[in-house]
Write an enzyme that holds these catalytic residues in place. Structure first.
Site, PDB file in Angstrom:
ATOM      1  N   ASP A  33       0.121   5.175   0.628  1.00 37.99           N
ATOM      2  CA  ASP A  33      -0.027   6.260   1.601  1.00 37.99           C
ATOM      3  C   ASP A  33      -0.022   5.682   3.021  1.00 37.99           C
ATOM      4  O   ASP A  33      -0.742   4.726   3.309  1.00 37.99           O
ATOM      5  CB  ASP A  33      -1.327   7.037   1.338  1.00 37.99           C
ATOM      6  CG  ASP A  33      -1.223   8.472   1.849  1.00 37.99           C
ATOM      7  OD1 ASP A  33      -0.119   8.900   2.221  1.00 37.99           O
ATOM      8  OD2 ASP A  33      -2.256   9.152   1.899  1.00 37.99           O
ATOM      9  N   ASP A  54      -0.914  -0.151   6.046  1.00 39.94           N
ATOM     10  CA  ASP A  54      -1.102   0.558   7.316  1.00 39.94           C
ATOM     11  C   ASP A  54      -2.544   0.495   7.804  1.00 39.94           C
ATOM     12  O   ASP A  54      -2.841   0.999   8.884  1.00 39.94           O
ATOM     13  CB  ASP A  54      -0.664   2.028   7.191  1.00 39.94           C
ATOM     14  CG  ASP A  54      -1.606   2.844   6.334  1.00 39.94           C
ATOM     15  OD1 ASP A  54      -1.932   2.392   5.215  1.00 39.94           O
ATOM     16  OD2 ASP A  54      -2.035   3.926   6.764  1.00 39.94           O
ATOM     17  N   ASP A  66       0.894  -1.140   0.000  1.00 41.31           N
ATOM     18  CA  ASP A  66       0.000   0.000   0.000  1.00 41.31           C
ATOM     19  C   ASP A  66       0.950   1.212   0.000  1.00 41.31           C
ATOM     20  O   ASP A  66       2.122   1.068   0.369  1.00 41.31           O
ATOM     21  CB  ASP A  66      -0.855  -0.019   1.272  1.00 41.31           C
ATOM     22  CG  ASP A  66      -1.648   1.257   1.413  1.00 41.31           C
ATOM     23  OD1 ASP A  66      -2.384   1.594   0.473  1.00 41.31           O
ATOM     24  OD2 ASP A  66      -1.510   1.937   2.459  1.00 41.31           O
TER      25      ASP A  66
HETATM   26 MG   LIG Z   1      -2.559   3.430   3.412  1.00 42.05          MG
END
Ligand SMILES: [Mg+2]
Length: 307
Positions: A29, A246, A27
């Site tokens: 961001d 995240d 992933d």
């Molecule tokens: Mg993310």
């Protein structure tokens, strides 16, 4: 006894994990960058993974960038990447429509931005709907707007011009049970720097779902389809693949849904306490949100890669 979850990845364990995988899904961001600032060591990690012959892919729920734009962003931020390694929801939505038999030759009513239009253009799918569409007149005018008879799918992605009229048009098209209903991703918020946020695409999809009393087919994480796009192009083996993210309900759940190994990084939206509470839960659904491993930041992988 259940396998331990949410184990801190350090030293020998990191080496062992790296040896056990050929493919790393990232992933972006909250993992590789925050907004427009790269996270320390992230580009070096990607570089060293490639040096060790790992294949690297960027899997993002963002529907506002084409594969090309995403690859450009990656390069600008110091990551070596080509567009073929980027799997975003705009691109994967176009892939989905190309492979669904009942859509064959149909048109899309698109609630979405420029990237979605461009990805549909690339695969030769026509569409109506993008851009501003403000309300006019009264309710009976909205409910009787002319519809395009060739529309066979409604696609909902991030659309800064989302309006009451667009919602009404989606309702009119989706009254036909044969009309496909596709949502790019269900993220509820888009976090911004300084702890601020704006509503995410999930809010728009929920609005349409509520109006039509139907559930959208979701393309992005945690839906397996976005991973299947990687598999059909590169033939990756789930047993030799790790997902690094995240967010628990998108990144980590995607890993659980696809039988991948999972690593949570704590530089994004999830705290260690949240992850540990999922790992300790007796509820099977919550346990699926628990990562196998966690790291404080992506840069923690560097020592193992440099060794
Ligand atoms: Mg993310």
């Amino acid at each position: 006894m259940a396998v331990s979850k949410c184990v801190k990845l350090t030293g020998a364990l990191t080496q062992e994990l790296l040896k056990s995988v050929d493919n790393v899904l990232f992933d972006c961001d909250g993992v590789l960058w925050h907004g427009d600032s790269a996270i320390a060591g992230a580009s070096e990690v990607v570089k060293l993974l490639r040096k060790k012959n790992k294949r690297v892919f960027f899997v993002t729920n963002n529907s506002t960038k084409t594969q090309e734009l995403y690859a450009q962003k990656l390069c600008k931020m110091g990551f070596e990447a080509v567009k073929e390694e980027v799997f975003g929801t705009a691109h994967c939505t176009a892939l989905y429509l190309k492979q669904v038999a009942c859509f064959n030759g149909g048109k899309v009513y698109l609630i979405g931005g420029k990237a979605l239009s461009e990805e549909l253009d690339k695969v030769g799918i026509s569409y109506v709907g993008p851009g501003p569409d403000p309300v006019f007149g009264g309710m009976s005018d909205w409910a009787s707007v002319p519809l395009d008879p060739d529309v066979k799918a409604v696609v909902v992605g991030f659309d800064e011009h989302f309006s009451y009229l667009k919602l009404t048009k989606a309702l009119c098209y989706l009254k036909d049970p044969g009309c496909l209903f596709i949502g790019t991703n269900t993220d509820t918020k888009l976090p911004l720097e300084g702890g601020r946020a704006v509503p995410g695409t999930g809010c728009l999809i929920r609005a349409v779902e509520t109006a039509v009393n139907r559930k959208a087919i979701i393309i992005g994480k945690p839906s397996k389809f976005i991973y299947d796009c990687v598999v059909s192009k590169y033939g990756v083996d789930p047993a030799r693949t790790v997902m690094v993210g995240d967010r628990l309900d998108t990144d980590i759940l995607l890993g659980s849904n696809c039988n991948l190994k999972t690593v949570l990084t704590l530089t994004g939206v999830t705290s260690l306490v949240e992850a540990q509470s999922c790992a300790a839960s007796n509820c099977p659904e919550e346990r699926r949100l628990a990562p196998d491993f966690y790291i404080d930041t992506i840069g923690d992988l560097l020592p193992a890669l440099q060794g």
